[in-house]
Scaffold this active site. Structure first.
Site, PDB file in Angstrom:
ATOM      1  N   ARG A 167      54.495-125.117 -75.073  1.00 26.72           N
ATOM      2  CA  ARG A 167      55.151-126.686 -75.780  1.00 26.72           C
ATOM      3  C   ARG A 167      55.365-125.970 -77.436  1.00 26.72           C
ATOM      4  O   ARG A 167      54.927-125.618 -77.455  1.00 26.72           O
ATOM      5  CB  ARG A 167      55.085-128.295 -75.724  1.00 26.72           C
ATOM      6  CG  ARG A 167      53.541-127.718 -76.561  1.00 26.72           C
ATOM      7  CD  ARG A 167      53.297-129.390 -76.217  1.00 26.72           C
ATOM      8  NE  ARG A 167      51.656-129.424 -77.504  1.00 26.72           N
ATOM      9  CZ  ARG A 167      51.752-130.025 -78.737  1.00 26.72           C
ATOM     10  NH1 ARG A 167      52.989-129.859 -78.947  1.00 26.72           N
ATOM     11  NH2 ARG A 167      50.713-129.935 -79.652  1.00 26.72           N
ATOM     12  N   ASP A 224      46.563-127.422 -90.682  1.00 25.58           N
ATOM     13  CA  ASP A 224      48.195-128.252 -90.056  1.00 25.58           C
ATOM     14  C   ASP A 224      48.789-127.726 -89.970  1.00 25.58           C
ATOM     15  O   ASP A 224      49.574-127.071 -90.183  1.00 25.58           O
ATOM     16  CB  ASP A 224      47.353-129.283 -88.994  1.00 25.58           C
ATOM     17  CG  ASP A 224      48.082-129.928 -87.904  1.00 25.58           C
ATOM     18  OD1 ASP A 224      48.983-129.457 -87.142  1.00 25.58           O
ATOM     19  OD2 ASP A 224      47.091-130.849 -87.236  1.00 25.58           O
TER      20      ASP A 224
END
Length: 300
Positions: free
Chosen positions: A102, A205
């Site tokens: 994804r 992140d």
């Protein structure tokens, strides 16, 4: 943390995986996604209202489009989003040979080129099939170029003030990396490590670059955002948040002096949820004494 710094819950999003905040200057609104919740959110500080569009699959990022509307990474497709009709049109697909992959984080470079990365299937949050991901660019004519492969979790990305350095995070490497960047060709070269995460800082992140060229990196499972000088690799500041799964950040507000930080709740057990009632919400950090830069819009 400097005493003037304040952290407040800005958006009661209760997201499974809040991610990818982008400040829209024209509308003075904050865009962000809930990856697992399969939604794009648009929040107005003036009214404190959230509008949402359901994406029908995981959504890794959303960015403004010069032609109007937005472009988002839904499943493995780059899609055009028409907010007024709440409809999506697929523009191009990536990783056709990897149906379990994804799209994850994406951002637009200073000339309007989209860079977006993929990752393999997650067994549980941050546990993935390794080395399945790639980093792609998409130009205005929808030409797709693969720049990196064998990526674990393609994540935070941004550019230096002079556009000649591209900063990039593959989360499981526990580093923030830099590349030489040619904004005319989109070519990446000379990869090097800018910062190595320290014990307790969690996984790097999402990130953003401020108006002084310094990096602000959200630390997943670290409950913080760290401010790094990429020239020296020194951590200058740590901003602690009341949630552990801090996911990404961007500057916004009328003068770009507020840092918005998204977070996740997916993967917390019951006792962690009790201790972190704000998990999945989006926070506003003020008093940092630094400003961000306007986001770029996709030229396609």
């Amino acid at each position: 943390m400097m005493s003037s710094v304040k952290v407040q819950c800005a958006v009661k999003a209760s997201a499974l995986i809040g991610e990818g905040p982008v400040w829209e200057e024209l509308e003075q609104t904050l865009l962000f996604v809930d990856i697992a919740g399969q939604k794009i959110h648009r929040w107005s500080p003036a009214t404190n209202q959230i509008q949402s569009v359901e994406t029908g699959d995981t959504v890794g990022f959303v960015v403004p489009r010069r032609a109007g509307g937005y472009v988002a990474g839904v499943g493995r497709s780059i899609v055009a989003v028409d907010w007024s009709t709440q409809t999506m049109t697929s523009l191009v697909e990536v990783d056709g040979d990897k149906p379990n992959n994804r799209l994850n984080d994406g951002k637009v470079d200073p000339i309007g080129r989209l860079l977006a990365g993929t990752m393999g299937k997650e067994v549980r949050p941050a546990e993935v099939q390794r080395q399945q991901g790639s980093l792609f660019s998409v130009t205005s004519d929808l030409t797709v170029t693969r720049h990196l492969d064998q990526v674990d979790i393609s994540n935070g990305l941004d550019w230096s003030l002079d556009h000649r350095t591209f900063f990039y995070i593959d989360s499981l490497s526990l580093t923030v990396d830099a590349f030489d960047y040619n904004s005319h060709t989109g070519h990446l070269g000379n990869r090097r490590v800018v910062y190595r995460m320290e014990e307790g800082e969690g996984l790097p992140d999402g990130m953003t670059v401020d108006g002084e060229g310094r990096l602000w990196v959200a630390c997943y499972n670290g409950g913080r955002v760290i401010n790094i000088d990429p020239a020296t690799g020194v951590r200058l500041q740590t901003v602690s948040l009341p949630v552990m799964k801090t996911t990404s950040c961007c500057f916004g507000g009328p003068d770009y002096s507020d840092l918005y930080v998204t977070s996740a709740s997916l993967g917390l057990d019951q006792s962690e949820r009790r201790q972190q009632p704000l998990a999945g919400d989006t926070f506003r950090v003020t008093g940092l004494g630094v400003k961000g830069r306007p986001s770029n819009s996709f030229s396609g």
